[in-house]
Motif scaffolding. Structure first.
Motif, mmCIF file in Angstrom:
data_model
loop_
_atom_site.group_PDB
_atom_site.id
_atom_site.type_symbol
_atom_site.label_atom_id
_atom_site.label_comp_id
_atom_site.label_asym_id
_atom_site.label_seq_id
_atom_site.Cartn_x
_atom_site.Cartn_y
_atom_site.Cartn_z
ATOM 1 N N ASP A 21 0.818 -1.202 0.000
ATOM 2 C CA ASP A 21 0.000 0.000 0.000
ATOM 3 C C ASP A 21 0.854 1.254 0.000
ATOM 4 O O ASP A 21 0.348 2.348 -0.168
ATOM 5 N N THR A 131 -8.759 2.632 7.295
ATOM 6 C CA THR A 131 -7.779 2.139 6.327
ATOM 7 C C THR A 131 -6.504 1.706 7.026
ATOM 8 O O THR A 131 -5.951 0.633 6.737
ATOM 9 N N LEU A 135 -5.307 -2.188 7.214
ATOM 10 C CA LEU A 135 -3.994 -2.538 6.665
ATOM 11 C C LEU A 135 -3.144 -3.273 7.695
ATOM 12 O O LEU A 135 -2.477 -4.258 7.376
ATOM 13 N N THR A 138 -4.671 -6.863 8.115
ATOM 14 C CA THR A 138 -4.655 -7.781 6.972
ATOM 15 C C THR A 138 -3.271 -8.014 6.393
ATOM 16 O O THR A 138 -3.037 -9.061 5.775
ATOM 17 N N THR A 139 -2.360 -7.079 6.563
ATOM 18 C CA THR A 139 -1.024 -7.243 5.985
ATOM 19 C C THR A 139 0.072 -7.336 7.029
ATOM 20 O O THR A 139 1.188 -7.718 6.705
ATOM 21 N N LEU A 193 -9.180 -0.549 -0.186
ATOM 22 C CA LEU A 193 -8.169 -1.600 -0.082
ATOM 23 C C LEU A 193 -8.379 -2.683 -1.131
ATOM 24 O O LEU A 193 -7.412 -3.225 -1.684
ATOM 25 N N ARG A 196 -7.149 -1.376 -4.405
ATOM 26 C CA ARG A 196 -5.689 -1.406 -4.411
ATOM 27 C C ARG A 196 -5.173 -2.815 -4.681
ATOM 28 O O ARG A 196 -4.202 -2.997 -5.425
ATOM 29 N N ARG A 197 -5.824 -3.817 -4.116
ATOM 30 C CA ARG A 197 -5.366 -5.198 -4.276
ATOM 31 C C ARG A 197 -5.711 -5.748 -5.649
ATOM 32 O O ARG A 197 -4.888 -6.404 -6.300
ATOM 33 N N THR A 260 -6.033 5.733 -5.522
ATOM 34 C CA THR A 260 -5.612 4.564 -4.750
ATOM 35 C C THR A 260 -4.606 3.731 -5.523
ATOM 36 O O THR A 260 -3.620 3.233 -4.965
ATOM 37 N N ALA A 265 -3.927 3.145 -0.882
ATOM 38 C CA ALA A 265 -5.162 3.444 -0.164
ATOM 39 C C ALA A 265 -4.918 4.327 1.051
ATOM 40 O O ALA A 265 -5.732 5.193 1.379
ATOM 41 N N SER A 266 -3.780 4.129 1.728
ATOM 42 C CA SER A 266 -3.506 4.897 2.932
ATOM 43 C C SER A 266 -3.346 6.377 2.614
ATOM 44 O O SER A 266 -3.956 7.239 3.243
#
Length: 319
Positions: A21, A131, A135, A138-139, A193, A196-197, A260, A265-266
């Motif tokens: 991100d 966000t 993040l 999830t990451t 997000l 972005r993915r 994004t 996204a951040s």
């Protein structure tokens, strides 16, 4: 493999299927992303006011969502049918669930219960907050010190801008409106997000959200949901239809998806914290509404925080 290459292979940019991100971008790409985010800020600055006006006037929240997707789908559905393969429909259904129906219904319902200044804090401040949280969950990425400082600055600035309304005695049901605004912020953060993915492209993301949202929502609205749209004047219908269906659903969503993809996204979400500040300055310039000392300080603080979070170009690594 050297230690440096092993470390690089373990970063989100190099894990299979993962998308960082905090992308390494050129200054040109960063400018494009920030410019797109600026368009979103302008669109959303009017969205809070127009939506609050509609939700407390001739329309139910369900009417507002119907106008949003009837207009946007009329323009977008032909492109959706032509350009998006059927095999990808489940992915666009998910994007529509969060960036379309979830965000819009939560936000419009919140406007029926709480003032637009509250939306400035809980939606525009909630999106970068959610966000960052999502993040991290999830990451596993650790937020940089710069992002943490940016979040603190934007939150403090938003509270200062909206202090008069935010700390006034709550009217009945107003707290529920604030909760709905937070839910809208969470929905939009998830949408950002996912964009972005999955990298669907700004145009495909917009037409997918508009097309699928309309197909799912409009039959339910016509058959079962309460509506007062039949009593609205043509001026109100035109204002809400154009703003909700074109400016908010197509232009703002497309520019956010583009931003994004360019800056992450951040960073893109940080720019949304500027919406209350831009709204206050616009009201002062166009409507001669005064800006209090607290609000003035808040505008400076939130602008510094949003700028710190959104702008951080880096050169692409050599291939």
């Amino acid at each position: 493999m050297t230690r440096a290459s092993q470390a690089a292979a373990q970063t989100p940019e190099h894990r299979p299927g993962a998308v960082a991100d905090d992308p390494a971008v050129s200054a040109a790409d960063a400018w494009k992303g920030v410019a797109a985010a600026a368009v979103v800020v302008l669109c959303w600055s009017g969205f809070n006011i127009v939506s609050r006006f509609g939700s407390t006037g001739a329309f139910t929240p369900f009417d507002m969502a119907a106008l949003r997707y009837a207009v946007s789908a009329t323009l977008a559905l032909p492109f959706f049918i032509r350009d998006i393969p059927v095999a990808q429909y489940p992915r666009y259904f998910t994007l529509a669930l969060f960036g379309g129906l979830g965000y819009a219904l939560f936000a419009y319902s919140g406007f029926a219960l709480a003032p637009s200044t509250h939306a400035g804090v809980f939606v525009n401040g909630g999106i970068p907050f959610w966000t960052a949280v999502l993040l991290a969950l999830t990451t596993g990425l650790q937020r940089s010190r710069k992002i943490v400082v940016s979040l603190l600055l934007t939150t403090a600035g938003l509270v200062l801008i909206c202090a008069e309304s935010l700390f006034a005695p709550l009217e009945p049901g107003q707290w529920l409106g604030d909760v709905l605004f937070l839910c809208a912020a969470a929905s939009w953060a998830i949408f950002g997000l996912l964009v972005r993915r999955w990298q669907p492209g700004a145009r495909n993301a917009v037409v997918g959200i508009a097309g699928i949202s309309a197909v799912i929502y409009l039959p339910i609205y016509v058959l079962w949901l309460p509506k007062t749209i039949q009593s609205a004047g043509w001026g109100d219908l035109a204002l809400q239809g154009i703003y909700q269906g074109i400016v908010a659903a197509l232009l703002a969503a497309g520019m956010y998806a583009y931003a994004t993809a360019r800056i992450g996204a951040s960073r893109a979400s940080m720019a949304l914290a500027l919406v209350p500040a831009v709204s206050a300055v616009g009201a002062y310039a166009l409507l001669d509404e005064p800006i209090s000392l607290l609000a003035g300080v808040g505008i400076v603080v939130v602008s510094a925080g949003a700028g710190l979070g959104a702008w951080a170009p880096r050169r692409k690594a050599a291939v």
